[in-house]
Design an enzyme around this catalytic site. Structure first.
Site, mmCIF file in Angstrom:
data_model
loop_
_atom_site.group_PDB
_atom_site.id
_atom_site.type_symbol
_atom_site.label_atom_id
_atom_site.label_comp_id
_atom_site.label_asym_id
_atom_site.label_seq_id
_atom_site.Cartn_x
_atom_site.Cartn_y
_atom_site.Cartn_z
ATOM 1 N N TYR A 30 -2.915 -13.188 1.921
ATOM 2 C CA TYR A 30 -2.694 -12.930 0.490
ATOM 3 C C TYR A 30 -1.576 -13.791 -0.104
ATOM 4 C CZ TYR A 30 -5.423 -8.658 1.255
ATOM 5 O OH TYR A 30 -6.411 -7.766 1.577
ATOM 6 N N LYS A 88 0.811 -1.213 0.000
ATOM 7 C CA LYS A 88 0.000 0.000 0.000
ATOM 8 C C LYS A 88 0.852 1.273 0.000
ATOM 9 C CE LYS A 88 -3.434 -2.816 -0.052
ATOM 10 N NZ LYS A 88 -2.836 -4.060 0.363
ATOM 11 N N TYR A 130 -12.484 -14.800 2.597
ATOM 12 C CA TYR A 130 -11.357 -13.887 2.803
ATOM 13 C C TYR A 130 -10.799 -14.099 4.210
ATOM 14 C CZ TYR A 130 -8.885 -9.536 3.775
ATOM 15 O OH TYR A 130 -7.941 -8.628 4.147
HETATM 16 C C1 LIG Z 1 -3.648 -5.284 0.117
HETATM 17 C C2 LIG Z 1 -2.750 -6.452 -0.015
HETATM 18 C C3 LIG Z 1 -2.696 -7.201 -1.195
HETATM 19 C C4 LIG Z 1 -3.619 -6.953 -2.352
HETATM 20 O O1 LIG Z 1 -3.299 -5.837 -3.121
HETATM 21 P P1 LIG Z 1 -4.459 -5.123 -3.933
HETATM 22 O O2 LIG Z 1 -3.814 -4.019 -4.626
HETATM 23 O O3 LIG Z 1 -5.495 -4.716 -2.949
HETATM 24 O O4 LIG Z 1 -5.010 -6.136 -4.890
HETATM 25 C C5 LIG Z 1 -1.796 -8.219 -1.285
HETATM 26 N N1 LIG Z 1 -0.996 -8.545 -0.250
HETATM 27 C C6 LIG Z 1 -1.039 -7.879 0.902
HETATM 28 C C7 LIG Z 1 -0.147 -8.341 1.994
HETATM 29 C C8 LIG Z 1 -1.908 -6.812 1.067
HETATM 30 O O5 LIG Z 1 -1.944 -6.160 2.232
#
Ligand SMILES: *Cc1c(COP(=O)(O)O)cnc(C)c1O
Length: 413
Positions: free
Chosen positions: A364, A88, A338
């Site tokens: 993720y 982010k 999720y």
């Molecule tokens: C937010 C996030 C993602 C996903 O990225 P997006 O741009 O929202 O698709 C992947 N990995 C981690 C660890 C995240 O915090």
């Protein structure tokens, strides 16, 4: 130009773990991309890329029928000095100039405001965003707020996904890990029982108290500039490739990355497309691994395409340059909900830790690596290499961060 020995190759002058000797990779963005304002949050050098030498079973031969697969990780979890570095921050670099401008324009909640409200009457004073209980995004927004001397208000939804409900220790799930760090960073946290659109009320209240609130959408994706960070990330990867002297095509042929809110994949697709167009390079295949069953693959595909095009038109692509053919999303590893680690993603998490000593996150990247393993087992990557006539194929896994959530999963991991 004098070439320094790179330290990221095993068997060369330095161990691949001693990255600190490496000369900084520098790269310039082409116009008009270079003119888009960016507020540096990341370190001035690229996030490291290193091999994962043990993770994949690999035959020693380079026989064309058995192309070798070279796996690397790009460490977006080591990209920035701020708390819990992750993907982010890279996106936020392009949002901060608006936040700090004398009249911020993109401060509102798109879903709540059918027509854009007027710009704020001065730089934002409070960053407002939302996420799941163990959201990594909200931690990065809160740390950014501290860094910029702004306030942060974070809305956490208990209902997002199944992490909270599946936990055998829900109280801990709600307070440990990212939730703990969020409070440590001084963010004001509102835990919502359900996703009931409290954002509008919260923004009005803040404005009533004389604050100038700036709404950052979940994952920073639906912001107009949300895709630019990873478009730049793609150019950064290309610059790193050039210094790494990779085997095979000399490029990362396949890039595996998580697809949550979508602008990480979308931005990468746009950035690689720009290279394809301006340098006539063969496109790199980006595989986005969806991590939640909440929405169907088609929904994600449409969003990723929109984010790629939105970023694309700002960096010098034409609207039609990015097509559906550029968007490849994998939806077989979404799991039950999720935020739940189970079966294959749990195995991937353990395997990566125990073979290469690298810790993934449970929400993720564990699913991304699960996807990567499955593609390997299904011979998809080898087939792709053979299509391209390569006897080696370079695969890049993008580690987007998120390890701080691990504490909340102590009942399972
Ligand atoms: C937010 C996030 C993602 C996903 O990225 P997006 O741009 O929202 O698709 C992947 N990995 C981690 C660890 C995240 O915090």
């Amino acid at each position: 130009m004098h070439k320094h020995p790179t330290s990221i190759w095993p068997g060369r002058a330095y161990s691949h773990l001693s990255n600190s000797h490496q000369p900084p990779t520098t790269f310039t963005l082409p116009a008009p991309f270079a003119q888009i304002p960016r507020h540096p949050i990341l370190y001035p050098h690229p996030s490291p890329i290193h091999p994962l030498p043990n993770f994949l079973p690999n035959p020693p031969s380079h026989h064309p029928d058995h192309p070798r697969i070279n796996l690397y990780a790009k460490r977006e979890d080591q990209s920035a000095p701020l708390a819990c570095a992750g993907n982010k921050y890279r996106k936020l670099e392009y949002i901060v100039p608006d936040i700090l401008s004398p009249a911020p324009v993109h401060h509102y909640h798109e879903a709540l405001d059918s027509t854009p409200p007027p710009p704020l009457r001065g730089p934002a004073t409070t960053l407002v965003t939302e996420g799941a209980l163990q959201s990594n995004h909200t931690v990065q927004v809160a740390a950014l707020a501290a860094h910029l001397r702004l306030k942060a208000l974070v809305l956490l939804n208990k209902d997002t996904g199944g992490g909270y409900r599946a936990s055998r220790e829900p109280a801990l799930f709600a307070h440990a890990g990212n939730a703990q760090i969020l409070r440590l960073l001084g963010a004001e946290v509102d835990v919502l029982e359900s996703e009931d659109g409290d954002a509008g009320r919260v923004l009005d209240e803040l404005a009533g108290r004389g604050e100038r609130p700036y709404w950052i959408p979940g994952g920073a994706s639906r912001h107009v500039r949300g895709g630019l960070g990873y478009a730049r990330g793609a150019i950064e990867i290309a610059a790193q490739e050039a210094e790494m002297q990779l085997g095979g095509s000399g490029r990362f042929d396949v890039v595996f990355v998580a697809c949550g809110s979508g602008s990480t994949v979308g931005g990468l697709v746009a950035g690689f497309k720009l290279l394809e167009k301006t340098r006539r390079e063969i496109g790199r295949k980006v595989v986005g691994v969806i991590n939640s069953p909440t929405q169907r693959r088609e929904w994600h595909e449409a969003r990723v395409l929109a984010f790629a095009r939105q970023a694309g038109t700002m960096i010098g692509l034409a609207e039609g340059d990015v097509t559906t053919a550029d968007v490849c999303l994998e939806d077989r590893f979404v799991g039950e909900a999720y935020g739940i680690v189970e079966g294959g993603s749990e195995d991937a998490l353990r395997a990566m830790a125990q073979r290469d000593g690298v810790v993934l996150d449970p929400v993720y990247t564990a699913k991304v690596v699960q996807g990567l393993r499955t593609w390997m087992a299904e011979d998809k990557i080898r087939q792709y290499a053979q299509q391209l006539g390569l006897n080696q194929v370079n695969v890049l896994f993008i580690h987007t961060g998120g390890q701080a959530a691990m504490a909340a999963y102590v009942d399972r991991i």
